[in-house]
Scaffold this motif. Structure first.
Motif, PDB file in Angstrom:
ATOM      1  N   LEU A  37       0.472  -1.561   0.427  1.00 46.18           N
ATOM      2  CA  LEU A  37      -0.431   0.290  -0.413  1.00 46.18           C
ATOM      3  C   LEU A  37       0.518   1.314   0.376  1.00 46.18           C
ATOM      4  O   LEU A  37      -0.137   2.206  -0.640  1.00 46.18           O
ATOM      5  N   PRO A  38       2.148   1.502   1.279  1.00 46.45           N
ATOM      6  CA  PRO A  38       2.525   2.722   0.573  1.00 46.45           C
ATOM      7  C   PRO A  38       3.194   3.046  -0.744  1.00 46.45           C
ATOM      8  O   PRO A  38       3.605   3.367  -1.134  1.00 46.45           O
ATOM      9  N   ALA A  39       3.613   1.244  -1.354  1.00 50.55           N
ATOM     10  CA  ALA A  39       4.770   1.240  -2.585  1.00 50.55           C
ATOM     11  C   ALA A  39       3.506   2.257  -4.242  1.00 50.55           C
ATOM     12  O   ALA A  39       3.691   2.614  -4.733  1.00 50.55           O
ATOM     13  N   GLU A  40       1.679   2.060  -3.667  1.00 48.90           N
ATOM     14  CA  GLU A  40       0.874   1.819  -4.068  1.00 48.90           C
ATOM     15  C   GLU A  40       1.058   3.420  -4.207  1.00 48.90           C
ATOM     16  O   GLU A  40       0.330   4.401  -5.117  1.00 48.90           O
ATOM     17  N   LEU A  41       1.023   3.989  -3.040  1.00 45.28           N
ATOM     18  CA  LEU A  41       0.929   5.742  -2.920  1.00 45.28           C
ATOM     19  C   LEU A  41       1.910   6.163  -3.390  1.00 45.28           C
ATOM     20  O   LEU A  41       1.953   7.246  -4.278  1.00 45.28           O
ATOM     21  N   VAL A  42       2.803   5.752  -3.363  1.00 41.01           N
ATOM     22  CA  VAL A  42       4.489   6.664  -3.622  1.00 41.01           C
ATOM     23  C   VAL A  42       4.273   6.196  -5.510  1.00 41.01           C
ATOM     24  O   VAL A  42       4.171   7.688  -6.019  1.00 41.01           O
ATOM     25  N   LEU A  43       3.710   5.650  -5.992  1.00 42.17           N
ATOM     26  CA  LEU A  43       3.117   5.892  -7.518  1.00 42.17           C
ATOM     27  C   LEU A  43       2.300   6.520  -7.237  1.00 42.17           C
ATOM     28  O   LEU A  43       2.131   7.272  -8.840  1.00 42.17           O
ATOM     29  N   ALA A  44       1.337   5.751  -6.769  1.00 36.36           N
ATOM     30  CA  ALA A  44       0.269   6.903  -7.738  1.00 36.36           C
ATOM     31  C   ALA A  44       0.716   8.578  -7.113  1.00 36.36           C
ATOM     32  O   ALA A  44       0.200   9.822  -8.713  1.00 36.36           O
ATOM     33  N   VAL A  45       1.648   9.191  -6.870  1.00 35.23           N
ATOM     34  CA  VAL A  45       2.162  10.817  -6.456  1.00 35.23           C
ATOM     35  C   VAL A  45       2.937  10.899  -7.580  1.00 35.23           C
ATOM     36  O   VAL A  45       3.243  11.544  -8.320  1.00 35.23           O
ATOM     37  N   CYS A  46       3.786   9.685  -8.237  1.00 40.81           N
ATOM     38  CA  CYS A  46       4.746  10.496  -9.117  1.00 40.81           C
ATOM     39  C   CYS A  46       3.799  10.014 -10.234  1.00 40.81           C
ATOM     40  O   CYS A  46       4.027  11.196 -11.205  1.00 40.81           O
ATOM     41  N   LEU A  47       3.016   9.414 -10.418  1.00 39.89           N
ATOM     42  CA  LEU A  47       1.965   9.643 -11.760  1.00 39.89           C
ATOM     43  C   LEU A  47       1.373  11.152 -11.329  1.00 39.89           C
ATOM     44  O   LEU A  47       1.116  11.206 -12.998  1.00 39.89           O
TER      45      LEU A  47
END
Length: 333
Positions: A37-47
């Protein structure tokens, strides 16, 4: 009556049930959640920030997230089929602080609907509500208006940045709803005096039930400054409290994230604090004057009399003795 119907937010309970021991599968699932879930959050911020990420990485992250949610739902259903309560089953998969934060946000949003419908939460038949949100209304409305002006201003300034504009707009709108939800939660959740005791609440994050037998004294006391002290809870409204309740023994008023907080003095505010003080004093007098039920194990008067008979003579009648002889006539001179 038991205070159990009031849920887990700041109620007085007996000994809590022993925590369930999580199996290795559940522990592994929680660990995967902490990583995915933290990795998914970081990915969303990058996108959102415009960072170009390879499609295979995005696909792998989305697949891992969906797989984690599917396995979590399956474990939740299995726990429910074993007879585990819904909240306990969810607590097996989600950390308690996360559950409390999510529950708090949902209660705020639900309070908006209850506020529009003019409904109150947790006021049962035979209980008396005491509202406490009147003195904060002007402040909360002013704060919501300022947030609304900020939303319009930021929307105009960020019109040339579509992605940033969308993100900031969502955050600003949610902030306005959050502020209004805080006030709506206070309006729809008044203090309640009933046969179980005094139920004190503040917005959607404090819900404390104090049994009448634990209340030592109550007094109307208007205070505008409150220094933090161990064992004291201040439920200020508009930076003021108007009622002080002292307890004979502490009750637990958990913090927002579930940390225990024993308190012996509670200060709160009500729109009509004097009426609440009078009603609570009357309820305390009635509770103390109420006749107590006889103890079935207490000895009866006959049993108490039997206990006073000396050992070895129980059940016998003392023997009668002969009368003493009458004195003879006095001798003549």
């Amino acid at each position: 009556m038991s205070p159990a119907p009031y849920g887990r937010r700041g109620t007085v309970r007996g000994k809590s049930a022993a925590p369930r021991r999580r199996g290795p599968g559940v522990r592994l699932l929680r660990g995967a959640g902490y990583a995915v879930l933290p990795a998914e959050l970081v990915l969303a911020v990058c996108l959102v920030a415009g960072v170009r990420i390879p499609e295979p990485a995005v696909l792998a992250a989305e697949t891992a997230t969906l797989l984690l949610l599917a396995v979590g739902a399956w474990v939740f259903v299995r726990l429910r089929r074993r007879g585990v309560a819904g909240r306990d089953a969810l607590a097996e998969l989600v950390p308690e602080p996360v559950l409390r934060l999510a529950g708090h946000e949902l209660r705020l949003l639900a309070s908006l609907g209850l506020w529009v419908a003019r409904r109150r939460v947790g006021v049962r038949a035979g209980e008396t509500p005491f509202p406490h949100a009147r003195d904060q209304a002007a402040l909360m409305y002013g704060f919501a208006f300022v947030c609304l002006v900020e939303t319009v201003g930021m929307s105009y300034l960020l019109a040339g940045l579509p992605v940033v504009h969308a993100v900031v707009l969502v955050l600003d709108v949610y902030t306005v709803l959050f502020v209004l939800g805080l006030h709506a939660a206070s309006v729809t959740r008044p203090h309640v005096l009933g046969p179980d005791g005094l139920r004190l609440r503040q917005a959607a994050h404090v819900d404390l039930l104090v049994p009448l037998e634990r209340i030592a004294s109550v007094r109307h006391e208007l205070l505008f400054s409150h220094e933090k002290a161990e064992g004291e809870l201040d439920l200020a409204v508009g930076s003021q409290t108007s009622l002080t309740v002292e307890l004979t023994e502490p009750v637990d008023a958990p913090r927002l994230l579930g940390r225990p907080r024993p308190v012996r003095i509670v200060r709160c505010h009500a729109d009509d604090a004097r009426a609440l003080a009078r009603a609570l004093a009357g309820a305390l007098a009635e509770a103390r004057d109420a006749p107590t039920a006889p103890d079935e194990d207490a000895p009866t008067p006959a049993e108490k009399a039997a206990d006073r008979v000396p050992a070895g003579r129980a059940g016998t009648t003392p023997a009668r003795t002969a009368p003493s002889p009458l004195p003879g006539p006095p001798a003549s001179a």
